[in-house]
Design an enzyme around this catalytic site. Structure first.
Site, PDB file in Angstrom:
ATOM      1  N   LYS A   1      38.318  71.089   6.045  1.00 41.87           N
ATOM      2  CA  LYS A   1      37.182  70.556   6.817  1.00 41.87           C
ATOM      3  C   LYS A   1      36.725  69.218   6.226  1.00 41.87           C
ATOM      4  O   LYS A   1      37.071  68.898   5.068  1.00 41.87           O
ATOM      5  CB  LYS A   1      36.041  71.568   6.795  1.00 41.87           C
ATOM      6  CG  LYS A   1      35.560  71.912   5.392  1.00 41.87           C
ATOM      7  CD  LYS A   1      34.686  73.149   5.374  1.00 41.87           C
ATOM      8  CE  LYS A   1      34.176  73.422   3.966  1.00 41.87           C
ATOM      9  NZ  LYS A   1      33.423  74.682   3.875  1.00 41.87           N
TER      10      LYS A   1
ATOM     11  N   TYR B   1      18.186  44.913  -8.306  1.00 40.08           N
ATOM     12  CA  TYR B   1      16.978  45.069  -7.486  1.00 40.08           C
ATOM     13  C   TYR B   1      15.892  45.812  -8.248  1.00 40.08           C
ATOM     14  O   TYR B   1      16.176  46.803  -8.939  1.00 40.08           O
ATOM     15  CB  TYR B   1      17.300  45.876  -6.224  1.00 40.08           C
ATOM     16  CG  TYR B   1      18.071  45.127  -5.170  1.00 40.08           C
ATOM     17  CD1 TYR B   1      17.587  43.938  -4.632  1.00 40.08           C
ATOM     18  CD2 TYR B   1      19.270  45.640  -4.686  1.00 40.08           C
ATOM     19  CE1 TYR B   1      18.307  43.275  -3.644  1.00 40.08           C
ATOM     20  CE2 TYR B   1      19.983  44.983  -3.701  1.00 40.08           C
ATOM     21  CZ  TYR B   1      19.496  43.794  -3.181  1.00 40.08           C
ATOM     22  OH  TYR B   1      20.195  43.151  -2.204  1.00 40.08           O
TER      23      TYR B   1
END
Ligand SMILES: *Cc1c(COP(=O)(O)O)cnc(C)c1O
Length: 368
Positions: free
Chosen positions: A38, A257
């Site tokens: 999956k 940042y």
């Protein structure tokens, strides 16, 4: 060093994946080992991974969605394919047309399946304590009281899912197993239908948990089947990014940042071509590491979308240059290691791997 067209590269070793599968086959025998592929084979690429597993002997597979099943059917025309998430409303004919067996998980989906596609193979999913999908214990007696329904369904597999299989000490495992076997008896299916309970962790809980079929995913892809225990699996994943720029900074410079890192000594910084858009979680900022060869170097400042910065002051100078490869996942740092640093599990790291960088597959058929 590998040739690549980009500044980052994901290498998936199909031989390691095949070897992991074979180890699980050995461990679970005589139970059948049916891989979970999956979510694009846990992010590693169903189109490459599923055929490699098939070459290694796998004949039954589990996906989560109908669409994944249809895709896998196109890759493996002869495999038995189970769809874990059950029956999508109104789509029964599509499952039958592609010979996909849904894991039916409620009275409603059983009835819809029987009405739409009588005689098509389906699995029955029982909930033994995870409270996600599956027929809950309150409904077993009512279902058993209607023997016609189960007889008409004639499930090709009865399955349930363990909540805590990665922890052998958790008494929930034995409780779920006992409840599962009791349900199978209640439904009159004992010795008439193959049974499946174990995922990767379940295989390592011992033969009592193997029953007729095991459904490993994580361990095939190299994750540790039991949390906090030695990991016997090979590591098929390597994620590398190139150094884009090296710079010398003075004491007291801020990085990234929000200026969340400040250098406390004259430092050598290397900014590499990987960020959260590439599956390197932002949570790794100021916490994670990368590896220059075998040398661990800390991520400093926040991880940004396309970049992150490493403090390479203590790394061997010869390894620190523009264009050099850095390992984010590799021999010195496993998927589980990176996950732990980010406060998550290897499953999430794998399924979050980016789609921007080129992928290189090492062939399972090369060199035996
Ligand atoms: C994903 C999944 C598996 C595989 O689990 P791993 O822990 O990856 O081995 C098995 N069974 C079900 C129902 C699943 O959802």
């Amino acid at each position: 060093m590998p040739e690549t067209e980009g500044p980052a590269l994901l290498t998936v070793d199909l031989a390691a994946i095949a070897a992991n599968y074979r180890l699980l086959v050995e461990k679970a025998a005589p139970a059948e080992a049916a891989p979970a592929v999956k979510a694009d084979a846990y992010g590693l690429g169903m189109a490459e991974v599923a055929p490699a597993l098939h070459r290694a002997g796998a004949r039954s597979f589990f996906v989560a969605w109908l669409a994944e099943g249809i895709r896998l059917r196109g890759i493996l025309p002869d495999a038995t394919i189970y769809v874990l998430n059950g029956l999508e409303p109104g789509r029964a004919a599509a499952y039958a047309a592609h010979r996909l067996a849904p894991c039916l998980d409620s009275r409603e989906t059983i009835e819809e399946w029987l009405a739409a596609t009588p005689g098509a193979p389906a699995a029955l999913h029982l909930d033994t304590g995870i409270s996600r999908l599956g027929l809950p214990p309150e409904e077993w007696a009512a279902l058993a009281a209607e023997p016609g329904l189960i007889a008409r369904l004639a499930p090709v597999l009865v399955m349930s899912h363990l909540a805590s299989a990665d922890d052998p000490k958790d008494p929930m495992n034995a409780r779920q197993r006992a409840l599962f076997l009791a349900a199978v008896r209640t439904l009159g299916l004992e010795r008439r239908v193959p049974l499946s309970l174990a995922n990767s962790g379940g295989i390592f809980l011992g033969p009592d948990f193997h029953l007729d079929m095991v459904r490993p995913g994580a361990a095939i892809y190299g994750l540790a089947p039991l949390t906090g225990h030695p990991n016997p699996m090979r590591q098929p994943v390597r994620l590398q990014a190139k150094i884009l720029q090296v710079r010398r900074v003075d004491t007291g410079m801020t990085v990234g940042y929000g200026a969340t890192h400040r250098t406390t000594r004259p430092s050598l910084l290397a900014t590499i071509s990987a960020g959260y858009a590439d599956g390197i979680f932002r949570a790794l900022g100021n916490r994670g590491h990368a590896c220059l060869g075998a040398v661990r170097v800390p991520m400093v400042g926040r991880v940004s979308m396309d970049l992150l910065t490493l403090d390479v002051t203590d790394a061997p100078k010869a390894l620190v240059r523009r264009g050099a490869w850095v390992d984010l996942i590799g021999p010195a740092q496993t998927v589980d290691d990176l996950a732990a640093a980010a406060g998550t599990i290897g499953y999430e790291v794998l399924t979050a791997l980016g789609s921007r960088y080129p992928r290189r597959y090492l062939d399972d058929r090369a060199a035996g």
